[in-house]
Design a protein around this motif. Structure first.
Motif, PDB file in Angstrom:
ATOM      1  N   LYS A   1      15.275   5.418  -6.275  1.00 53.54           N
ATOM      2  CA  LYS A   1      16.570   4.924  -6.739  1.00 53.54           C
ATOM      3  C   LYS A   1      17.714   5.808  -6.211  1.00 53.54           C
ATOM      4  N   ILE A   2      17.484   7.114  -6.150  1.00 47.54           N
ATOM      5  CA  ILE A   2      18.495   8.049  -5.638  1.00 47.54           C
ATOM      6  C   ILE A   2      18.888   7.682  -4.212  1.00 47.54           C
ATOM      7  N   PHE A   3      17.921   7.212  -3.419  1.00 51.48           N
ATOM      8  CA  PHE A   3      18.161   6.842  -2.021  1.00 51.48           C
ATOM      9  C   PHE A   3      18.420   5.349  -1.841  1.00 51.48           C
ATOM     10  N   ASN A   4      18.687   4.667  -2.949  1.00 48.84           N
ATOM     11  CA  ASN A   4      18.938   3.216  -2.914  1.00 48.84           C
ATOM     12  C   ASN A   4      17.798   2.435  -2.262  1.00 48.84           C
ATOM     13  N   LEU A   5      16.594   2.844  -2.554  1.00 46.26           N
ATOM     14  CA  LEU A   5      15.418   2.125  -2.070  1.00 46.26           C
ATOM     15  C   LEU A   5      14.933   1.190  -3.171  1.00 46.26           C
ATOM     16  N   HIS A   6      14.340   0.070  -2.776  1.00 44.27           N
ATOM     17  CA  HIS A   6      13.859  -0.882  -3.783  1.00 44.27           C
ATOM     18  C   HIS A   6      12.727  -0.266  -4.608  1.00 44.27           C
ATOM     19  N   LYS A   7      12.615  -0.728  -5.821  1.00 42.04           N
ATOM     20  CA  LYS A   7      11.574  -0.271  -6.747  1.00 42.04           C
ATOM     21  C   LYS A   7      10.216  -0.792  -6.283  1.00 42.04           C
ATOM     22  N   ILE A   8       9.215   0.064  -6.359  1.00 42.61           N
ATOM     23  CA  ILE A   8       7.844  -0.347  -6.045  1.00 42.61           C
ATOM     24  C   ILE A   8       7.193  -0.786  -7.354  1.00 42.61           C
TER      25      ILE A   8
ATOM     26  N   TYR B   1      14.383   7.751   5.309  1.00 45.21           N
ATOM     27  CA  TYR B   1      14.634   7.956   6.737  1.00 45.21           C
ATOM     28  C   TYR B   1      14.609   6.619   7.483  1.00 45.21           C
ATOM     29  N   ALA B   2      13.597   5.815   7.226  1.00 41.98           N
ATOM     30  CA  ALA B   2      13.474   4.516   7.895  1.00 41.98           C
ATOM     31  C   ALA B   2      14.664   3.616   7.565  1.00 41.98           C
ATOM     32  N   LYS B   3      15.098   3.647   6.323  1.00 38.44           N
ATOM     33  CA  LYS B   3      16.251   2.838   5.921  1.00 38.44           C
ATOM     34  C   LYS B   3      17.510   3.330   6.640  1.00 38.44           C
ATOM     35  N   LEU B   4      17.707   4.648   6.679  1.00 42.40           N
ATOM     36  CA  LEU B   4      18.872   5.242   7.332  1.00 42.40           C
ATOM     37  C   LEU B   4      18.912   4.910   8.820  1.00 42.40           C
ATOM     38  N   LYS B   5      17.769   4.959   9.473  1.00 40.78           N
ATOM     39  CA  LYS B   5      17.670   4.677  10.906  1.00 40.78           C
ATOM     40  C   LYS B   5      17.508   3.193  11.206  1.00 40.78           C
TER      41      LYS B   5
END
Length: 148
Positions: A55-62, A107-111
């Motif tokens: 959540k801190i990195f704005n990634l979807h919940k697993i 990292y993958a999301k950022l790139k």
């Protein structure tokens, strides 16, 4: 009666916490005195930690698949089994899950690249000493029970 019972991701397919506990106890019935039961299962507690940091990195919940009910470590530690006793929960893959599900995913999301499980991040994550992180991210754990 058996010296060992080994199971991999079977208990998490029982979709009731009450029945999960009963299943563990029922399996324990078939152990010899002092016998060990090794259950390789997914942990909801570790998954919550993973999602907290995602959540801190704005990634979807697993979320677990519909056919899984991940084990609750807190319930297992408190529950009084008739046939077995929980000796330990081995969080052997905490660093791997932290690096692959949080760091590499961010990292993958950022790139803007697709997650690739042969990426060096995953290879590095599988070789790091598991004692580095103090928080539990080990979604897959080894639950060790002994016959009473």
């Amino acid at each position: 009666k058996f010296d060992y019972i080994i199971s991999k991701r079977a208990i998490q397919n029982v979709l009731s916490k009450k029945l999960q506990l009963k299943s563990i106890d029922n399996l324990g019935f078939f152990l010899k005195k002092g016998g060990k039961m090794l259950l390789m299962e997914s942990s909801i507690n570790a998954q919550k930690n993973i999602n907290k940091y995602r959540k801190i990195f704005n990634l979807h919940k697993i979320t677990p698949p519909w056919h899984n009910l991940f084990l609750d470590d807190k319930i297992l530690k408190k529950y009084r089994f008739k046939n077995v006793k929980l000796k330990k929960i081995e969080n052997f893959s905490s660093n791997f899950y932290f690096i692959t599900r949080i760091i590499y995913a961010a990292y993958a999301k950022l790139k803007n690249v697709k997650v690739n499980f042969t990426d060096p991040h995953n290879i590095i994550a599988s070789s790091i000493d598991n004692k580095i992180l103090s928080e539990d991210f080990s979604q897959i754990k080894l639950y060790v029970f002994i016959k009473k």
